[in-house]
Structures are given as C-alpha cells and as structure tokens.
Design a protein around this motif. Sequence first.
Motif, short mmCIF file in Angstrom:
data_model
loop_
_atom_site.label_atom_id
_atom_site.label_comp_id
_atom_site.label_asym_id
_atom_site.label_seq_id
_atom_site.Cartn_x
_atom_site.Cartn_y
_atom_site.Cartn_z
N TYR A 89 -26.07 -61.97 50.99
CA TYR A 89 -27.16 -61.58 50.15
C TYR A 89 -27.49 -60.32 50.19
O TYR A 89 -27.18 -59.52 51.10
CB TYR A 89 -28.47 -62.29 50.39
N GLY A 90 -28.14 -59.37 49.43
CA GLY A 90 -28.56 -58.17 49.53
C GLY A 90 -27.36 -57.39 48.65
O GLY A 90 -26.88 -57.88 47.66
N LYS A 91 -27.46 -56.06 49.11
CA LYS A 91 -26.52 -55.06 48.64
C LYS A 91 -25.23 -55.20 48.88
O LYS A 91 -25.02 -55.16 50.40
CB LYS A 91 -27.14 -53.59 48.81
N LEU A 92 -24.21 -55.23 48.32
CA LEU A 92 -22.55 -55.42 48.65
C LEU A 92 -21.93 -54.07 48.11
O LEU A 92 -22.56 -53.53 47.07
CB LEU A 92 -22.08 -56.64 48.01
N HIS A 93 -21.13 -53.52 48.60
CA HIS A 93 -20.08 -52.44 48.30
C HIS A 93 -18.79 -52.44 48.50
O HIS A 93 -18.41 -53.00 49.56
CB HIS A 93 -20.95 -51.20 48.58
N ARG A 94 -17.98 -51.85 47.72
CA ARG A 94 -16.49 -51.66 48.36
C ARG A 94 -16.11 -50.19 47.48
O ARG A 94 -16.59 -50.11 46.45
CB ARG A 94 -15.83 -52.65 47.83
N THR A 95 -15.16 -49.56 48.08
CA THR A 95 -14.74 -48.31 47.73
C THR A 95 -13.24 -48.50 47.86
O THR A 95 -12.63 -48.96 48.83
CB THR A 95 -15.20 -47.09 48.29
N VAL A 96 -12.40 -48.35 46.70
CA VAL A 96 -10.77 -48.66 46.61
C VAL A 96 -10.30 -47.12 46.26
O VAL A 96 -10.86 -46.99 45.22
CB VAL A 96 -10.41 -49.73 45.87
N ARG A 97 -9.48 -46.63 46.95
CA ARG A 97 -8.61 -45.61 46.48
C ARG A 97 -7.76 -45.95 45.26
O ARG A 97 -6.73 -46.94 45.76
CB ARG A 97 -7.70 -44.88 47.76
N LEU A 98 -7.58 -45.33 44.33
CA LEU A 98 -6.68 -45.66 43.11
C LEU A 98 -5.42 -44.92 43.44
O LEU A 98 -5.34 -43.63 43.75
CB LEU A 98 -7.53 -45.55 41.65
N PRO A 99 -4.36 -45.67 42.79
CA PRO A 99 -3.18 -44.91 42.80
C PRO A 99 -3.16 -43.70 41.84
O PRO A 99 -3.92 -43.77 40.92
CB PRO A 99 -2.00 -45.93 42.46
N LYS A 100 -2.44 -42.81 41.95
CA LYS A 100 -2.61 -41.39 41.04
C LYS A 100 -2.10 -41.80 39.72
O LYS A 100 -2.57 -41.00 38.82
CB LYS A 100 -1.77 -40.18 41.75
N GLU A 101 -1.53 -42.95 39.56
CA GLU A 101 -1.01 -43.29 38.14
C GLU A 101 -2.02 -43.91 37.32
O GLU A 101 -1.83 -44.15 35.88
CB GLU A 101 0.32 -44.19 38.25
N ALA A 102 -3.25 -44.50 38.16
CA ALA A 102 -4.20 -45.10 37.55
C ALA A 102 -4.94 -44.19 36.58
O ALA A 102 -5.58 -43.19 36.84
CB ALA A 102 -4.87 -45.94 38.32
N ARG A 103 -5.23 -44.64 35.21
CA ARG A 103 -5.91 -43.69 34.29
C ARG A 103 -7.38 -44.36 34.29
O ARG A 103 -7.76 -45.15 33.83
CB ARG A 103 -5.34 -43.61 33.04
N GLY A 104 -8.18 -43.70 35.36
CA GLY A 104 -9.53 -43.88 35.40
C GLY A 104 -10.52 -43.98 34.03
O GLY A 104 -11.49 -44.96 33.91
N GLN A 105 -10.07 -42.97 33.11
CA GLN A 105 -10.92 -43.00 32.00
C GLN A 105 -10.64 -44.15 31.08
O GLN A 105 -11.47 -44.16 30.14
CB GLN A 105 -10.62 -41.66 31.36
N GLU A 106 -9.54 -44.79 31.17
CA GLU A 106 -9.28 -46.03 30.46
C GLU A 106 -9.41 -47.45 30.95
O GLU A 106 -8.89 -48.47 30.88
CB GLU A 106 -7.79 -46.02 30.04
N ALA A 107 -10.27 -47.37 32.16
CA ALA A 107 -10.77 -48.62 32.83
C ALA A 107 -11.38 -49.48 32.20
O ALA A 107 -12.27 -49.08 31.25
CB ALA A 107 -11.40 -48.23 34.23
N LYS A 108 -11.23 -50.74 32.36
CA LYS A 108 -12.22 -51.89 31.62
C LYS A 108 -12.41 -52.83 32.63
O LYS A 108 -11.73 -53.08 33.59
CB LYS A 108 -11.29 -52.51 30.44
N ALA A 109 -13.64 -53.35 32.46
CA ALA A 109 -14.32 -54.67 33.45
C ALA A 109 -14.54 -55.63 32.92
O ALA A 109 -15.48 -55.35 31.61
CB ALA A 109 -15.28 -53.67 34.22
N ALA A 110 -14.45 -56.88 33.32
CA ALA A 110 -14.82 -58.29 32.82
C ALA A 110 -15.25 -58.92 33.92
O ALA A 110 -14.64 -58.89 35.06
CB ALA A 110 -13.74 -58.83 32.12
N TYR A 111 -16.07 -59.88 34.07
CA TYR A 111 -16.70 -60.47 34.95
C TYR A 111 -16.58 -62.09 34.35
O TYR A 111 -17.13 -62.53 33.27
CB TYR A 111 -18.05 -60.46 35.28
N HIS A 112 -15.95 -63.07 35.27
CA HIS A 112 -15.82 -64.38 34.77
C HIS A 112 -15.68 -65.28 36.02
O HIS A 112 -14.92 -64.85 36.93
CB HIS A 112 -14.40 -64.69 33.71
N ASP A 113 -16.51 -66.29 36.03
CA ASP A 113 -16.37 -67.35 37.33
C ASP A 113 -16.63 -66.64 38.42
O ASP A 113 -15.76 -67.05 39.47
CB ASP A 113 -15.10 -67.96 37.05
#
Length: 139
Positions: A89-113
């Motif tokens: 419970y409470g605040k949770l966090h995580r930081t992940v280094r993206l591969p250089k090929e990943a286009r951050g400006q084109e990211a999409k997020a979805a939440y399910h189950d």
Amino acid sequence: MAAITRRDLPFQVLELPEWLEGPMAGWREFARLIRVEEYVADQRYVVRAELPGVDPVKGIEVMVDDGMLRIEAERPEESREQCRTEFQYGKLHRTVRLPKEARGQEAKAAYHDGILEITFALAEERKPAARRITVTPAK
C-alpha cells in the motif's frame, strides 16, 4: 535488428536505478518497488507492470524523460482490521532504462486486469547506404 537488451550476458546486469531501488540498497523498502517485465514483440518494446488494485485514472503516472521510463502509482490502504497483510500500500515506483531504439514520444499505455502495459515503437536500425567506390589506376 540488433539485440536491444542486456540479457545476452550469462548473468543479469542491473542498471544503476535498479540497484538504488532494489532490496540490496538497504535504505529503501523492497515492497515499494513495482515489479515489471520487458520484452520485444511485433517491432514494439513492451514494459508491463503489476499494479493490482490501483485506480488507473487517479493512481498511476507514467513519464518518459531522457531515455528513462518512470512509473509511479499509489494504492490507498483499505481501512479494516487486519491480522496479516503482504499487500503493498502507499506510493509505489519504478524506473526503467529504455533501449536507445525505443521511441519515447510514441509511447502508449493501457491498464487491464491489474497490469499496466506501456508500448514503444522501435526505430529501425539505420544502415549506411551502399555506395560504389571508383578504383583508379596508380601512377
């Protein structure tokens, strides 16, 4: 496309943010770390995070900055008498280094189950264009 992960090594290499957020750091509770999995599928880089019981509209924030993906979430504690709980419970966090090929400006997020899935388009590996070199006789 060339390999984009560090999993080719015979052991898992952790990035600095993972060391700082992991259980070995000692000064941070391991329970506050969001568990993730990463993979490449259909020319997309995918990060999935376990966030059961979190309101996706009010309780999750996803940011991409300078090649890093930061996931923050908050799961409010339920008010009831408990004899034992292993839930986070409470605040949770995580930081992940993206591969250089990943286009951050084109990211999409979805939440399910209870799973947050963030997908990134991958930049195609750019190979230098072939060119013909003229051979001239030496004088």
